[in-house]
Design a protein around this motif. Sequence first.
Motif, PDB file in Angstrom:
ATOM      1  N   ILE A   1     -54.007 -51.185  65.693  1.00  0.00           N
ATOM      2  CA  ILE A   1     -53.144 -52.076  64.921  1.00  0.00           C
ATOM      3  C   ILE A   1     -53.358 -53.457  65.526  1.00  0.00           C
ATOM      4  O   ILE A   1     -53.103 -53.671  66.712  1.00  0.00           O
ATOM      5  CB  ILE A   1     -51.666 -51.647  65.013  1.00  0.00           C
ATOM      6  CG1 ILE A   1     -51.501 -50.248  64.404  1.00  0.00           C
ATOM      7  CG2 ILE A   1     -50.755 -52.655  64.308  1.00  0.00           C
ATOM      8  CD1 ILE A   1     -50.145 -49.618  64.683  1.00  0.00           C
TER       9      ILE A   1
ATOM     10  N   LEU B   1     -62.022 -45.831  66.953  1.00  0.00           N
ATOM     11  CA  LEU B   1     -61.871 -44.608  66.163  1.00  0.00           C
ATOM     12  C   LEU B   1     -62.749 -43.484  66.709  1.00  0.00           C
ATOM     13  O   LEU B   1     -62.398 -42.308  66.578  1.00  0.00           O
ATOM     14  CB  LEU B   1     -62.182 -44.889  64.697  1.00  0.00           C
ATOM     15  CG  LEU B   1     -61.138 -45.747  63.971  1.00  0.00           C
ATOM     16  CD1 LEU B   1     -61.620 -46.117  62.578  1.00  0.00           C
ATOM     17  CD2 LEU B   1     -59.792 -45.024  63.890  1.00  0.00           C
TER      18      LEU B   1
ATOM     19  N   GLN C   1     -48.128 -45.442  59.612  1.00  0.00           N
ATOM     20  CA  GLN C   1     -48.549 -44.158  60.173  1.00  0.00           C
ATOM     21  C   GLN C   1     -47.978 -43.971  61.584  1.00  0.00           C
ATOM     22  O   GLN C   1     -47.535 -42.866  61.948  1.00  0.00           O
ATOM     23  CB  GLN C   1     -50.077 -44.073  60.202  1.00  0.00           C
ATOM     24  CG  GLN C   1     -50.709 -43.981  58.819  1.00  0.00           C
ATOM     25  CD  GLN C   1     -52.207 -44.243  58.831  1.00  0.00           C
ATOM     26  OE1 GLN C   1     -52.804 -44.522  59.884  1.00  0.00           O
ATOM     27  NE2 GLN C   1     -52.827 -44.164  57.667  1.00  0.00           N
TER      28      GLN C   1
ATOM     29  N   THR D   1     -50.673 -50.279  56.740  1.00  0.00           N
ATOM     30  CA  THR D   1     -50.699 -48.825  56.562  1.00  0.00           C
ATOM     31  C   THR D   1     -50.707 -48.107  57.903  1.00  0.00           C
ATOM     32  O   THR D   1     -49.999 -47.103  58.100  1.00  0.00           O
ATOM     33  CB  THR D   1     -51.943 -48.419  55.743  1.00  0.00           C
ATOM     34  OG1 THR D   1     -51.858 -49.021  54.451  1.00  0.00           O
ATOM     35  CG2 THR D   1     -52.042 -46.915  55.591  1.00  0.00           C
ATOM     36  N   ARG D   2     -51.486 -48.617  58.846  1.00  0.00           N
ATOM     37  CA  ARG D   2     -51.564 -47.985  60.165  1.00  0.00           C
ATOM     38  C   ARG D   2     -50.246 -48.090  60.912  1.00  0.00           C
ATOM     39  O   ARG D   2     -49.845 -47.163  61.626  1.00  0.00           O
ATOM     40  CB  ARG D   2     -52.700 -48.619  60.970  1.00  0.00           C
ATOM     41  CG  ARG D   2     -54.077 -48.312  60.402  1.00  0.00           C
ATOM     42  CD  ARG D   2     -55.168 -49.134  61.059  1.00  0.00           C
ATOM     43  NE  ARG D   2     -56.484 -48.769  60.530  1.00  0.00           N
ATOM     44  CZ  ARG D   2     -57.620 -49.202  61.049  1.00  0.00           C
ATOM     45  NH1 ARG D   2     -57.612 -50.029  62.089  1.00  0.00           N
ATOM     46  NH2 ARG D   2     -58.773 -48.812  60.528  1.00  0.00           N
TER      47      ARG D   2
ATOM     48  N   GLN E   1     -53.354 -38.148  65.747  1.00  0.00           N
ATOM     49  CA  GLN E   1     -53.765 -39.543  65.584  1.00  0.00           C
ATOM     50  C   GLN E   1     -53.159 -40.356  66.725  1.00  0.00           C
ATOM     51  O   GLN E   1     -51.963 -40.303  66.985  1.00  0.00           O
ATOM     52  CB  GLN E   1     -53.264 -40.075  64.240  1.00  0.00           C
ATOM     53  CG  GLN E   1     -53.730 -41.486  63.915  1.00  0.00           C
ATOM     54  CD  GLN E   1     -53.208 -41.970  62.570  1.00  0.00           C
ATOM     55  OE1 GLN E   1     -52.325 -41.338  61.982  1.00  0.00           O
ATOM     56  NE2 GLN E   1     -53.739 -43.073  62.076  1.00  0.00           N
TER      57      GLN E   1
ATOM     58  N   ARG F   1     -54.793 -52.511  55.676  1.00  0.00           N
ATOM     59  CA  ARG F   1     -54.969 -51.394  56.605  1.00  0.00           C
ATOM     60  C   ARG F   1     -54.057 -51.522  57.817  1.00  0.00           C
ATOM     61  O   ARG F   1     -53.544 -50.529  58.325  1.00  0.00           O
ATOM     62  CB  ARG F   1     -56.442 -51.305  57.039  1.00  0.00           C
ATOM     63  CG  ARG F   1     -57.286 -50.539  56.048  1.00  0.00           C
ATOM     64  CD  ARG F   1     -58.708 -51.030  55.916  1.00  0.00           C
ATOM     65  NE  ARG F   1     -59.360 -50.314  54.809  1.00  0.00           N
ATOM     66  CZ  ARG F   1     -59.143 -50.600  53.523  1.00  0.00           C
ATOM     67  NH1 ARG F   1     -58.319 -51.583  53.199  1.00  0.00           N
ATOM     68  NH2 ARG F   1     -59.738 -49.906  52.578  1.00  0.00           N
ATOM     69  N   ASN F   2     -53.837 -52.741  58.272  1.00  0.00           N
ATOM     70  CA  ASN F   2     -52.941 -52.927  59.409  1.00  0.00           C
ATOM     71  C   ASN F   2     -51.530 -52.444  59.080  1.00  0.00           C
ATOM     72  O   ASN F   2     -50.881 -51.761  59.885  1.00  0.00           O
ATOM     73  CB  ASN F   2     -52.910 -54.409  59.807  1.00  0.00           C
ATOM     74  CG  ASN F   2     -52.979 -54.615  61.297  1.00  0.00           C
ATOM     75  OD1 ASN F   2     -53.697 -53.899  61.993  1.00  0.00           O
ATOM     76  ND2 ASN F   2     -52.237 -55.585  61.814  1.00  0.00           N
TER      77      ASN F   2
ATOM     78  N   ASN G   1     -63.335 -51.699  65.745  1.00  0.00           N
ATOM     79  CA  ASN G   1     -62.573 -50.692  65.009  1.00  0.00           C
ATOM     80  C   ASN G   1     -63.273 -49.339  65.091  1.00  0.00           C
ATOM     81  O   ASN G   1     -62.644 -48.309  65.374  1.00  0.00           O
ATOM     82  CB  ASN G   1     -62.432 -51.135  63.557  1.00  0.00           C
ATOM     83  CG  ASN G   1     -61.627 -50.176  62.714  1.00  0.00           C
ATOM     84  OD1 ASN G   1     -60.429 -50.024  62.886  1.00  0.00           O
ATOM     85  ND2 ASN G   1     -62.297 -49.511  61.774  1.00  0.00           N
TER      86      ASN G   1
ATOM     87  N   PHE H   1     -52.899 -44.308  68.702  1.00  0.00           N
ATOM     88  CA  PHE H   1     -52.778 -45.691  68.253  1.00  0.00           C
ATOM     89  C   PHE H   1     -52.932 -46.642  69.436  1.00  0.00           C
ATOM     90  O   PHE H   1     -52.642 -46.294  70.583  1.00  0.00           O
ATOM     91  CB  PHE H   1     -51.410 -45.929  67.606  1.00  0.00           C
ATOM     92  CG  PHE H   1     -51.136 -45.073  66.405  1.00  0.00           C
ATOM     93  CD1 PHE H   1     -51.469 -45.510  65.129  1.00  0.00           C
ATOM     94  CD2 PHE H   1     -50.554 -43.815  66.549  1.00  0.00           C
ATOM     95  CE1 PHE H   1     -51.226 -44.723  64.020  1.00  0.00           C
ATOM     96  CE2 PHE H   1     -50.311 -43.016  65.440  1.00  0.00           C
ATOM     97  CZ  PHE H   1     -50.646 -43.472  64.172  1.00  0.00           C
TER      98      PHE H   1
ATOM     99  N   THR I   1     -56.478 -45.291  66.607  1.00  0.00           N
ATOM    100  CA  THR I   1     -56.324 -46.158  65.442  1.00  0.00           C
ATOM    101  C   THR I   1     -55.759 -47.500  65.891  1.00  0.00           C
ATOM    102  O   THR I   1     -54.620 -47.548  66.371  1.00  0.00           O
ATOM    103  CB  THR I   1     -55.364 -45.518  64.422  1.00  0.00           C
ATOM    104  OG1 THR I   1     -55.890 -44.261  64.007  1.00  0.00           O
ATOM    105  CG2 THR I   1     -55.183 -46.419  63.207  1.00  0.00           C
TER     106      THR I   1
END
Length: 374
Positions: free
Chosen positions: A349, A342, A101, A97-98, A320, A94-95, A338, A322, A347
């Motif tokens: 990282i 959210l 993003q 992927t984020r 979104q 997930r890290n 987390n 971050f 989001t």
Amino acid sequence: MAIVPAPLTWCEEDRHHKYSDYRDFNDWFDGAEGVGAREAAKVAGLANPSKAFFVGDRREYGVAFEGWRQRQRTQWLSREALIELCTDAHWADRNATRFDQLCDQIALANVVPFVGAGLSQPGGFPTWKDHLRQQGRTAGLPLDDVEAMLAAGEYEGIVHAIEDRLGQPVFRQELRDAFARNGTIPPADYLIAELFSDTLITTNYDRLLEQAFDVGGGRPVQVLTPATVLTTPDAESVTILKLHGDIAAPGGCILSRNQYAIAYGEGTFNPSLPIPQALDYYFRNSSLLFLGCSLNQDRTVQVFEAIMNRALAESADLPQHFAIEQLPGDEEALIVRNAALLRIGVTPIWFPANTFEFIEEILRLARNEMLFRR
């Protein structure tokens, strides 16, 4: 008569001008850590081995670069730390992927950095907590009282106590003593100046961001303060919104409980006031990237919570946002933090706790990803 385009030069046709886009890889390849790679490429001992490799065997250069790129992503996106903490690759995946993003939004020029005090500390400035400790000592407040208020997050209460005891001039002078000088520009600020050249937001009073743009050259800088925060940004300048004031005019800095109430609203925030209006605009229209921000229960977070709650009630989509955020101590705490971020549309990282060099390296990774995509 048809216009015949000028023929490409040899350098343009072979894309040799792209060599400089891979400067971090080239520095690694030419440095002490790249000995094995140079020997494998049979360019060891040449005056400029990375350039010889780039020109002489573009395909193998690309293979070597991609291996280095993946190792950088693994290291600076904390894959090993997350696997060690959580026993598998769930959060590590997930890290990564984020981060991608975030890069997608940077590529679209949608990202506005939101810079907090954590990014000023490497430049020689105190964190806001440490500054309040210094303020408390100058004002003669009992150390235990200051520490208790800090532990409770009562930062505005410390300022209020100092002003009640000795008046605002003492606080303002201590503010000048701490933040009015030029600091050493941290590499992270240079990377911010390289990645983002439109709008930045900060709650810091110092001039490190302005210094980074001054040294880097390019576009001039427009600074907006609480008094001018709704001014239309100058399209020819980099606009820095200093939400809580600029050390160049300490009298206009937002410091005390009363000043925060005037700026944000008494009790709950007032969306008609200039600072909440500015935060609302950028939260709804840009992807904010929080750097060096605690994102706990301060006034700005309360504004973001209210915007999120209104958007959820209206079933409205928001951009979104971050944050490059410290990793909590265990997976249970990670799950809680987390979810908390959210809930305000941010989001995270993650990077290992207290390894703040990761912020710089994640920004460098983003810079290199942008060059790679180009």
